[in-house]
Write a protein that holds these residues in place. Structure first.
Motif, PDB file in Angstrom:
ATOM      1  N   TYR A 609       0.854  -1.192   0.000  1.00  0.00           N
ATOM      2  CA  TYR A 609       0.000   0.000   0.000  1.00  0.00           C
ATOM      3  C   TYR A 609       0.885   1.236   0.000  1.00  0.00           C
ATOM      4  CZ  TYR A 609      -3.629  -3.347   1.280  1.00  0.00           C
ATOM      5  OH  TYR A 609      -4.483  -4.419   1.295  1.00  0.00           O
ATOM      6  N   GLY A 610       0.885   1.957  -1.142  1.00  0.00           N
ATOM      7  CA  GLY A 610       1.624   3.197  -1.213  1.00  0.00           C
ATOM      8  C   GLY A 610       0.984   4.257  -0.330  1.00  0.00           C
ATOM      9  N   MET A 611       1.803   5.177   0.160  1.00  0.00           N
ATOM     10  CA  MET A 611       1.314   6.177   1.093  1.00  0.00           C
ATOM     11  C   MET A 611       1.023   7.488   0.372  1.00  0.00           C
ATOM     12  SD  MET A 611       0.539   6.014   4.252  1.00  0.00           S
ATOM     13  CE  MET A 611       1.484   4.577   4.686  1.00  0.00           C
ATOM     14  N   ASN A 612      -0.041   8.145   0.784  1.00  0.00           N
ATOM     15  CA  ASN A 612      -0.493   9.395   0.180  1.00  0.00           C
ATOM     16  C   ASN A 612       0.619  10.441   0.230  1.00  0.00           C
ATOM     17  OD1 ASN A 612      -2.262  11.217  -0.954  1.00  0.00           O
ATOM     18  ND2 ASN A 612      -3.387  11.620   0.936  1.00  0.00           N
ATOM     19  N   ASN A 613       1.135  10.825  -0.935  1.00  0.00           N
ATOM     20  CA  ASN A 613       2.179  11.849  -1.064  1.00  0.00           C
ATOM     21  C   ASN A 613       3.461  11.513  -0.300  1.00  0.00           C
ATOM     22  OD1 ASN A 613       1.029  13.817  -2.855  1.00  0.00           O
ATOM     23  ND2 ASN A 613      -0.370  14.422  -1.206  1.00  0.00           N
ATOM     24  N   GLU A 614       3.713  10.207  -0.088  1.00  0.00           N
ATOM     25  CA  GLU A 614       4.924   9.779   0.621  1.00  0.00           C
ATOM     26  C   GLU A 614       5.605   8.671  -0.182  1.00  0.00           C
ATOM     27  OE1 GLU A 614       6.256  10.993   3.260  1.00  0.00           O
ATOM     28  OE2 GLU A 614       4.702  12.114   4.315  1.00  0.00           O
ATOM     29  N   PRO A 615       6.446   9.011  -1.144  1.00  0.00           N
ATOM     30  CA  PRO A 615       7.059   7.971  -1.984  1.00  0.00           C
ATOM     31  C   PRO A 615       8.045   7.074  -1.252  1.00  0.00           C
ATOM     32  CG  PRO A 615       7.987  10.126  -2.489  1.00  0.00           C
ATOM     33  CD  PRO A 615       6.830  10.367  -1.566  1.00  0.00           C
ATOM     34  N   ASP A 616       8.530   7.516  -0.103  1.00  0.00           N
ATOM     35  CA  ASP A 616       9.536   6.734   0.616  1.00  0.00           C
ATOM     36  C   ASP A 616       8.939   5.869   1.718  1.00  0.00           C
ATOM     37  OD1 ASP A 616      11.504   7.948  -0.949  1.00  0.00           O
ATOM     38  OD2 ASP A 616      11.630   9.655   0.415  1.00  0.00           O
ATOM     39  N   ILE A 617       7.609   5.827   1.795  1.00  0.00           N
ATOM     40  CA  ILE A 617       6.939   5.039   2.832  1.00  0.00           C
ATOM     41  C   ILE A 617       5.869   4.176   2.176  1.00  0.00           C
ATOM     42  CG2 ILE A 617       5.579   5.121   4.961  1.00  0.00           C
ATOM     43  CD1 ILE A 617       6.671   7.919   5.460  1.00  0.00           C
ATOM     44  N   CYS A 618       5.742   2.955   2.654  1.00  0.00           N
ATOM     45  CA  CYS A 618       4.649   2.098   2.203  1.00  0.00           C
ATOM     46  C   CYS A 618       4.336   1.080   3.294  1.00  0.00           C
ATOM     47  CB  CYS A 618       4.998   1.390   0.890  1.00  0.00           C
ATOM     48  SG  CYS A 618       6.351   0.219   1.033  1.00  0.00           S
ATOM     49  N   GLN A 619       3.227   0.431   3.156  1.00  0.00           N
ATOM     50  CA  GLN A 619       2.866  -0.634   4.088  1.00  0.00           C
ATOM     51  C   GLN A 619       2.861  -1.950   3.312  1.00  0.00           C
ATOM     52  OE1 GLN A 619       0.679  -0.317   7.461  1.00  0.00           O
ATOM     53  NE2 GLN A 619      -0.191   1.707   7.126  1.00  0.00           N
ATOM     54  N   THR A 620       3.641  -2.907   3.802  1.00  0.00           N
ATOM     55  CA  THR A 620       3.742  -4.208   3.144  1.00  0.00           C
ATOM     56  C   THR A 620       2.993  -5.236   3.979  1.00  0.00           C
ATOM     57  OG1 THR A 620       5.827  -4.602   4.288  1.00  0.00           O
ATOM     58  CG2 THR A 620       5.955  -3.661   2.090  1.00  0.00           C
ATOM     59  N   LYS A 621       2.095  -5.963   3.339  1.00  0.00           N
ATOM     60  CA  LYS A 621       1.212  -6.858   4.079  1.00  0.00           C
ATOM     61  C   LYS A 621       1.147  -8.258   3.443  1.00  0.00           C
ATOM     62  CE  LYS A 621      -0.044  -3.568   6.908  1.00  0.00           C
ATOM     63  NZ  LYS A 621       0.383  -3.609   8.318  1.00  0.00           N
ATOM     64  N   PHE A 622       1.341  -9.252   4.292  1.00  0.00           N
ATOM     65  CA  PHE A 622       1.024 -10.632   3.964  1.00  0.00           C
ATOM     66  C   PHE A 622      -0.408 -10.856   4.429  1.00  0.00           C
ATOM     67  CE2 PHE A 622       0.663 -15.018   5.561  1.00  0.00           C
ATOM     68  CZ  PHE A 622       0.884 -15.716   4.382  1.00  0.00           C
ATOM     69  N   GLU A 623      -1.302 -11.154   3.480  1.00  0.00           N
ATOM     70  CA  GLU A 623      -2.727 -11.136   3.784  1.00  0.00           C
ATOM     71  C   GLU A 623      -3.361 -12.516   3.595  1.00  0.00           C
ATOM     72  OE1 GLU A 623      -3.133  -6.556   2.114  1.00  0.00           O
ATOM     73  OE2 GLU A 623      -4.713  -7.995   1.664  1.00  0.00           O
ATOM     74  N   VAL A 624      -4.150 -12.895   4.561  1.00  0.00           N
ATOM     75  CA  VAL A 624      -4.957 -14.111   4.448  1.00  0.00           C
ATOM     76  C   VAL A 624      -6.411 -13.667   4.360  1.00  0.00           C
ATOM     77  CG1 VAL A 624      -5.574 -16.321   5.462  1.00  0.00           C
ATOM     78  CG2 VAL A 624      -3.269 -15.402   5.783  1.00  0.00           C
ATOM     79  N   LYS A 625      -7.033 -13.934   3.208  1.00  0.00           N
ATOM     80  CA  LYS A 625      -8.395 -13.492   2.937  1.00  0.00           C
ATOM     81  C   LYS A 625      -9.315 -14.709   2.957  1.00  0.00           C
ATOM     82  CE  LYS A 625      -8.693 -10.412  -0.425  1.00  0.00           C
ATOM     83  NZ  LYS A 625      -8.532  -9.741  -1.739  1.00  0.00           N
ATOM     84  N   PHE A 626     -10.460 -14.575   3.620  1.00  0.00           N
ATOM     85  CA  PHE A 626     -11.383 -15.696   3.698  1.00  0.00           C
ATOM     86  C   PHE A 626     -12.808 -15.176   3.790  1.00  0.00           C
ATOM     87  CE2 PHE A 626      -9.066 -14.685   7.501  1.00  0.00           C
ATOM     88  CZ  PHE A 626      -9.936 -14.670   8.566  1.00  0.00           C
ATOM     89  N   LYS A 627     -13.734 -15.985   3.303  1.00  0.00           N
ATOM     90  CA  LYS A 627     -15.131 -15.583   3.291  1.00  0.00           C
ATOM     91  C   LYS A 627     -15.997 -16.820   3.510  1.00  0.00           C
ATOM     92  CE  LYS A 627     -14.965 -15.595  -1.767  1.00  0.00           C
ATOM     93  NZ  LYS A 627     -14.996 -14.766  -2.987  1.00  0.00           N
ATOM     94  N   CYS A 628     -17.175 -16.578   4.065  1.00  0.00           N
ATOM     95  CA  CYS A 628     -18.077 -17.693   4.357  1.00  0.00           C
ATOM     96  C   CYS A 628     -19.481 -17.144   4.582  1.00  0.00           C
ATOM     97  CB  CYS A 628     -17.607 -18.460   5.592  1.00  0.00           C
ATOM     98  SG  CYS A 628     -17.663 -17.488   7.123  1.00  0.00           S
ATOM     99  N   LEU A 629     -20.429 -18.023   4.671  1.00  0.00           N
ATOM    100  CA  LEU A 629     -21.774 -17.649   5.098  1.00  0.00           C
ATOM    101  C   LEU A 629     -21.765 -17.415   6.609  1.00  0.00           C
ATOM    102  CD1 LEU A 629     -23.890 -20.165   3.002  1.00  0.00           C
ATOM    103  CD2 LEU A 629     -23.392 -17.766   2.476  1.00  0.00           C
ATOM    104  N   GLY A 630     -22.710 -16.607   7.085  1.00  0.00           N
ATOM    105  CA  GLY A 630     -22.727 -16.238   8.498  1.00  0.00           C
ATOM    106  C   GLY A 630     -22.747 -17.421   9.447  1.00  0.00           C
ATOM    107  N   GLU A 631     -23.400 -18.512   9.041  1.00  0.00           N
ATOM    108  CA  GLU A 631     -23.504 -19.675   9.941  1.00  0.00           C
ATOM    109  C   GLU A 631     -22.247 -20.547   9.921  1.00  0.00           C
ATOM    110  OE1 GLU A 631     -25.875 -20.516   6.114  1.00  0.00           O
ATOM    111  OE2 GLU A 631     -25.548 -18.843   7.514  1.00  0.00           O
TER     112      GLU A 631
END
Length: 968
Positions: A609-631
Motif C-alpha cells: 500500500y503506497g502512502m499518500n504523497n509519501e514515496p519513501d513510505i509504504c505498508q507491506t502486508k502478507f494477507e490471508v483473505k477468507f469468506k463464508c456464510l454467516g452460519e
C-alpha cells in the motif's frame, strides 16, 4: 405483456438473476432480443453478431476495431475513444471470439446509457468503412514507406496486436488446439488473425464480411438492469431495427463430424535464440463433443474439470506429475462454442514423453470411471462452484456483461438462453447424481468413449523468430523490387497522407454530435466509504458494515517490512503454497475439501500500500483473505488457524511440484502482462512500493524461482518458508478487516479474537526495518516477442509536487488523446497509457508496440504537448466527465470493504477524497498546462525499461545501461 413490433417468445422469472427474463424477436428485422429486468442500477447493453471466420486474416477482429472508427450519425474518427473520454460508462469495450463478435456497454446513469447504446448501434449498423479505406489501413494493415531509400514495412493496430499474441506460447497452443480439433471449419481458423495472413486481407473482403454478417437478422441483443423495457424496445425499433427487413444469413456453425481416429499434430512456437529448448515443449490431449444436453451436464463438466485437474490433490494431475514428465499440468473446459472442448495440458515437457502422457491420462480416467470420486470430494467441489455462482461477484466487470456472455452458450446456437441460469435445478441434479455415478458417466461419455480427439505437440524453436523476420524481410523486399519509382513515390505519399489524416483533429461539428452529459449529472459530494477503526493491544480492526447477503468477508494482514530483501520472495511463495500443503490435521487434498465445504474460499496474497504523497513510505502486508456464510464463521476461522499455525512444508515432492507450477505460470504472466512488468520494473529503480512489488511478483521473483529449481534448493526453501511464516505471523502491526452485515460483526470479532491470541505479540526474529537500496538499471529485456512493452516512470514528489485531482484529469487526456493518437493510431501499438499514483509515481507505458526508440521520442515530447494543450470548454468538460467515470465505479460489497482497507492503510481521508473530487470538477486548462513542467522534470529523471524483441533491443542497446535475456 405485449411489445409493439416484437414477438414475445418466452417470459419467466429468472431467480439466479433476481429478475424477469423476456425473450423476443423483432418482427421486421428478425433481431433476437433477451431482456433481464431487475433492480441492478448498472445497466448493460450488448449487441452480438455471429461471425464465423473463413480464413486466418483476422477479418472478424479487424472489423470489430473498425466499426468503432466513425459512423453515419457520429462521423468522428474514433467515437469509441470519444465515449471513453467523456461518458460515465462502467464498461465500454468490444470483443472477438472464435464465432462471435460483441459490443457491450454499461452505465448507472440513464441518459449516459442511452447515449452509449445509440453510438454503438450506429457504429455496428452504419460504419464509415464503406467510405473511408483508411480505416482498414489503420486498424488492420498497410504498407509504410517514408523515403525512396527506406525499407517498406507493415503496420496496423491489429497486425501488431496479433504479433504480440503470437509471441505468447499458450495463446499459440490454444489456437492450435482448435485447429487440430476442427480442421477446415471456422473454429480451425484464427478469428483474431495470424500476422502472416492479415496482410492478405483486401478491402473488398473486409466490406463483404460486414454486409453479410452485420445485419439485425444475425444479431443477438441483450438488455439488463433497472430498465424501462417498453421505452428501450420502442427506441431500438424506431431508431434502428425498423430500417431493416428480415433476411437469411448463413452464419450457422455446422457440426464437425467426430473423427474416426485421433488427429496427431505437431506445431512450433518461438523462443529466444539464447533459450535452452529442453523441457520447453507442450503436450495436449484434447476432445470435442456436442453441446451437453442440460445445464446440469454443462455445470457437471466444469466441476469434473476441477475435480480432475484443478483441485489440490486432483487425481489426474497427480498421476501425471508422479510420472515426472512436465513442470506443470492444467486443464481447460470451453463451453462457449458450438462444440465444447476439453483439454489436458502438460507444460514444460519433452515430446518423447508423449506415449507416457497419453497412457497415464487414459489409464487414470479409466480407473476413476471404475472407482469414482469420494462423496465428500464431490460435495466439496459442488459447494465451491455454488458459492461462486450465488455470490456473483465479478469485480469491476458489471454483472450484465458476464451474464450476456453466459447466455450465448446456448442462445448463439439456437438454444434457450434461460437454461444457462437454471442453477438451482442444476445443483439439485448434481447432488442427486453423486449417488448414481453422474461424474463417472460424464467421464465415460465425453472423455473415454469419445473418438473426436486430437493430440497436439507444441515444440520450441530458437530459430523461428529470426527465420520469420528473415522471411518477412524477403517478402517485403520482393514486393519492393516489383515497384517502379513511381509506385514507391505513391506509397510514400500514401504513408504521409495516412499519417496526416491520423494527426488531423476531428471537425468540431462532428465532435459535437457525440452526446455529452453535463456537470449537473455528476454529484458534487463524494460517496465516502464508512468504516470504523478499533485499536486493541498492538493490532487494529477495520470494520465495514454493509449488506452482503449473509456473506462475511474477513482478512488478516501481517506486516512484513522488516524482512530482508532476500527473504521477500519467500513471502510471495508462501501465498502459492498455503492451503495446498499438508497440515498436522489434514492432507492437502482433505484440507481443500474442508475449505470448499465450509467456506467461500481461503487464499493468501501480498499487497503493498503506497502512502499518500509519501514515496519513501509504504505498508507491506502478507494477507490471508477468507469468506463464508454467516452460519459458517466458526468452521472457517478454525481452518484459517490450522493453515497459519499447522502447515507443513516437509513433503519435498509436493513442494517441488508447486514451485515448478508457480514458475511455469509466472513465465506466462510475464509475457502476457509485459506492460505491467516493465512499468513495475522501471518504477522499482526509485520507488519503494514498486521495489517491493517487483521483488514479490516481478522479474526478481521469477529469477528466484529459477535459481531454486536449477540449484535444487527445495530442502533449504522448506526450512526457510517455515522460518519466514513464523516471523511474520505475530500480533504487532496486525490489521484485521471485517466486512459484513452489522448483525454479524460481534460473532465474527469474538471468533477472530480467539484466533489472534495464538500469534505471539512480537516475533523475536524481527529487527528494525531494513533500508531498501535503489539502483538505476534502465534495462532492456530480450524475449522471443515480436513486439515491445516500453515503460518510463518517475517521482513527482521528489520534484516538489503533491498529488491533486487535476493530475487525474490529465491522466485521462494523456491516455485517451496523446498516447492513443501517437502510440496506437500512428505508431501501430495495441495500447498506450499514462498514470499518476498518490504516492508520487508517474508512468507511461505501451502495449504490443512495434516500436522502441520512436515510442521514447513520443514520451519525451509529452511535456510540450501538455504545456501547449488546447481544449475548448466542451472538450474540457468531456475529459472531466470521463475522469469521473473512473472515480465513481460501482462497488460490490466485497470491493467496498477492500476500498475501506486501502484508504485507511494509504492514509487517504474522506477529506482527501472530497478534495480530489472538487479539484477534478473544477479543473481548468491552466491547471492542466501547469503540469507540463512536472512531466518535464520527471522525464529528466531518465528512468526507463523495455521488454521486447531480441533483435530490436540489440539494435537499440545503446539506449540501455543493462541488456539481458529474460529466460522463460
Amino acid at each position: 405483456m405485449e411489445y409493439r413490433n416484437y414477438k414475445v417468445i418466452k417470459e419467466e422469472r429468472i431467480e439466479a438473476l433476481n429478475g424477469l427474463g423476456i425473450l423476443l424477436e423483432h418482427e421486421k428485422s428478425g433481431a433476437r432480443i433477451m431482456v433481464v429486468k431487475n433492480d441492478d442500477e448498472n445497466k448493460t447493453f450488448n449487441i452480438i453478431f455471429r461471425t464465423p471466420p473463413k480464413d486466418d486474416t483476422g477479418l472478424p477482429h479487424i472489423l470489430e476495431h473498425s466499426v468503432l472508427c466513425g459512423s453515419r450519425k457520429y462521423p468522428v474518427k474514433d467515437p469509441f475513444v470519444e465515449l471513453a473520454k467523456g461518458s460515465l460508462n462502467t464498461f465500454l469495450n468490444a470483443m472477438t471470439y472464435p464465432d462471435k463478435t460483441m459490443y457491450p456497454v454499461a452505465s448507472c446513469n440513464n441518459q449516459d446509457f442511452r447515449n452509449l447504446v445509440d453510438v454503438y448501434m450506429d457504429a455496428v449498423l452504419y460504419p464509415n468503412i464503406y467510405d473511408d479505406p483508411r480505416i482498414l489501413q489503420q486498424e488492420g494493415w498497410h504498407y509504410e514507406l517514408e523515403t525512396l531509400e527506406g525499407e517498406i514495412t507493415y503496420n496496423g493496430v491489429v497486425y501488431n496486436e496479433m504479433k504480440g499474441a503470437s509471441s505468447n506460447p499458450e495463446q499459440v497452443l490454444f489456437r492450435q488446439i482448435q485447429t487440430a480439433l476442427f480442421p477446415n471449419h471456422p473454429y480451425g481458423y484464427d478469428s483474431g488473425g495470424e500476422p502472416d495472413a492479415i496482410t492478405d486481407l483486401t478491402q473488398e473482403e473486409f466490406l463483404d464480411f460486414h454486409r453479410t454478417y452485420y445485419h439485425p437478422s444475425n444479431s443477438y441483443i441483450f438488455l439488463y438492469g433497472d430498465l424501462d423495457v417498453t421505452e428501450q424496445l420502442s427506441w431500438l425499433d424506431e431508431a434502428y431495427l425498423s430500417d431493416f427487413k428480415k433476411i437469411e444469413v448463413d452464419s450457422e456453425l455446422v457440426k464437425v463430424e467426430p473423427f474416426t481416429s485421433r488427429n496427431h499434430v505437431t506445431k512450433s512456437y518461438a523462443v529466444g535464440q539464447e533459450t535452452k529448448t529442453d523441457n520447453k515443449s507442450y503436450l495436449s490431449y484434447n476432445v470435442a463433443f456436442d453441446k451437453p444436453k442440460s445445464q446440469c451436464e454443462n455445470l457437471g463438466l466444469e466441476v469434473m474439470e476441477y475435480l480432475l485437474l484443478d483441485a489440490p490433490g486432483a487425481p489426474l494431475k497427480e498421476a501425471l506429475l508422479k510420472q515426472n514428465i512436465a513442470e506443470d499440468i492444467f486443464g481447460s473446459y470451453d463451453s462457449g462454442l458450438r462444440q465444447p472442448t476439453f483439454s489436458i495440458i502438460a507444460k514444460n515437457t519433452n515430446v518423447e514423453h508423449e506415449a507416457l502422457f497419453v497412457a497415464t491420462i487414459e489409464s487414470e480416467l479409466a480407473k476413476i470411471a471404475r472407482e469414482g470420486f469420494s462423496r465428500r470430494r464431490v460435495e466439496a467441489a459442488i459447494n465451491y462452484f455454488e458459492f461462486k455462482i450465488r455470490e456473483a461477484d465479478f469485480g469491476q466487470y458489471p454483472k450484465g456483461v458476464i451474464y450476456s456472455i453466459k447466455a450465448l452458450d446456448t442462445w448463439l446456437y439456437d438454444g434457450d438462453p434461460f437454461e444457462n441460469f437454471a442453477y438451482d435445478e442444476a445443483f439439485r441434479q448434481l447432488r442427486e447424481g453423486i449417488e448414481n455415478g453422474c461424474f463417472i458417466g460424464l467421464i465415460d461419455t465425453y472423455l473415454l468413449n469419445n473418438p473426436h480427439t486430437a493430440l497436439l505437440r507444441l515444440i520450441p524453436d530458437a530459430q523461428m523468430l529470426a527465420e520469420k523476420e528473415k522471411q518477412l524481410k524477403n517478402k517485403l523486399n520482393i514486393y519492393g523490387g516489383m515497384l517502379t519509382e513511381e509506385d514507391k513515390l505513391a506509397l510514400i505519399e500514401g504513408t504521409k497522407a495516412l499519417k496526416k489524416h491520423q494527426a488531423e483533429p476531428n471537425a468540431r461539428e462532428d465532435l459535437e454530435k457525440i452526446p455529452l452529459l453535463d456537470l449537473t449529472d455528476i454529484k458534487k459530494e463524494s460517496t465516502p466509504i464508512h468504516y470504523e477503526v478499533v485499536k486493541n493491544e498492538g493490532h487494529e480492526w477495520i470494520l465495514h458494515k454493509t449488506f452482503t447477503n449473509n456473506i462475511v468477508y474477513m482478512r488478516l494482514l501481517f506486516d512484513f517490512s522488516p524482512l530482508t530483501f532476500e527473504e521477500l520472495p519467500y513471502v510471495s511463495l508462501l501465498t502459492k503454497l498455503l492451503m495446498r500443503m499438508d497440515t498436522k490435521q489434514h492432507t492437502y487434498s482433505e484440507l481443500s475439501d474442508e475449505i470448499n465445504i465450509h467456506t467461500g474460499g481461503i487464499r493468501a496474497e501480498t499487497n503493498v500500500y503506497g502512502m499518500n504523497n509519501e514515496p519513501d513510505i509504504c505498508q507491506t502486508k502478507f494477507e490471508v483473505k477468507f469468506k463464508c456464510l454467516g452460519e459458517k464463521i466458526d468452521e472457517t476461522v478454525t481452518l484459517v488457524k490450522e493453515v497459519l499455525t499447522e502447515s507443513l512444508f516437509t513433503d519435498l515432492n509436493r513442494l517441488k511440484d508447486l514451485i515448478f507450477e508457480n514458475k511455469s505460470r509466472l513465465s506466462t504472466a510475464l509475457t502476457s502482462g509485459g506492460h505491467t512488468v516493465s512499468i513495475n520494473r522501471c518504477s522499482s529503480y526509485f520507488n519503494i512500493s514498486a521495489r517491493y512489488k517487483e521483488a514479490l511478483d516481478g522479474i526478481t521473483y521469477y529469477e528466484f524461482l529459477e535459481k531454486v529449481v536449477s540449484e535444487n534448493q527445495f530442502e533449504t526453501v522448506a526450512i526457510k518458508l517455515k522460518e519466514v511464516l513464523d516471523k511474520i505471523t505475530h500480533r504487532e502491526n496486525l490489521h484485521i478487516l471485517v466486512n459484513t452485515e452489522a448483525r454479524l460483526i460481534a460473532p465474527v470479532k469474538e471468533k477472530l479474537q480467539e484466533l489472534i491470541t495464538v500469534f505471539p505479540e512480537k516475533s523475536i526474529a524481527y529487527d528494525e526495518t531494513l533500508p531498501i537500496i535503489f539502483e538505476t538499471l534502465n534495462e532492456g529485456f530480450k524475449t522471443a516477442s515480436k513486439v515491445q512493452y516500453c515503460a518510463l516512470a518517475g517521482d513527482y514528489v521528489q520534484e516538489g509536487y503533491l498529488y491533486n485531482g487535476h493530475m487525474k484529469v490529465l491522466q485521462t487526456i494523456m491516455s485517451l488523446d496523446y498516447m492513443w493518437k501517437e502510440v496506437r493510431v500512428k505508431g501501430g501499438a495495441y495500447g498506450g497509457f499514462a498514470g499518476f499514483r498518490r504516492n508520487g509515481l508517474f508512468f507511461l507505458g505501451s502495449y504490443r508496440d512495434p516500436n522502441l526508440n520512436k515510442t521514447y521520442e513520443i514520451y519525451r515530447a509529452l511535456p510540450d504537448y501538455v504545456k501547449n494543450l488546447k481544449l475548448d470548454d466542451r472538450e474540457l468538460l468531456k475529459y472531466i466527465i470521463g475522469t469521473m467515470s473512473n472515480v465513481d465505479v460501482p462497488l460490490t460489497p466485497q470491493m467496498k470493504g477492500d476500498r475501506a482497507l486501502a484508504l485507511y492503510l494509504s492514509n487517504v481521508s474522506k477529506e482527501d477524497e472530497q478534495r480530489e473530487r472538487d479539484e477534478i470538477l473544477s479543473t481548468t486548462l491552466e491547471d492542466l498546462r501547469a503540469l507540463g513542467q512536472l512531466i518535464e522534470d520527471i522525464i529528466g529523471q531518465d528512468y526507463f525499461c523495455v521488454i521486447g524483441n531480441e533483435s530490436m533491443i540489440e539494435e537499440e542497446k545503446h539506449l540501455f545501461i543493462t541488456v539481458k535475456t529474460l529466460n522463460q
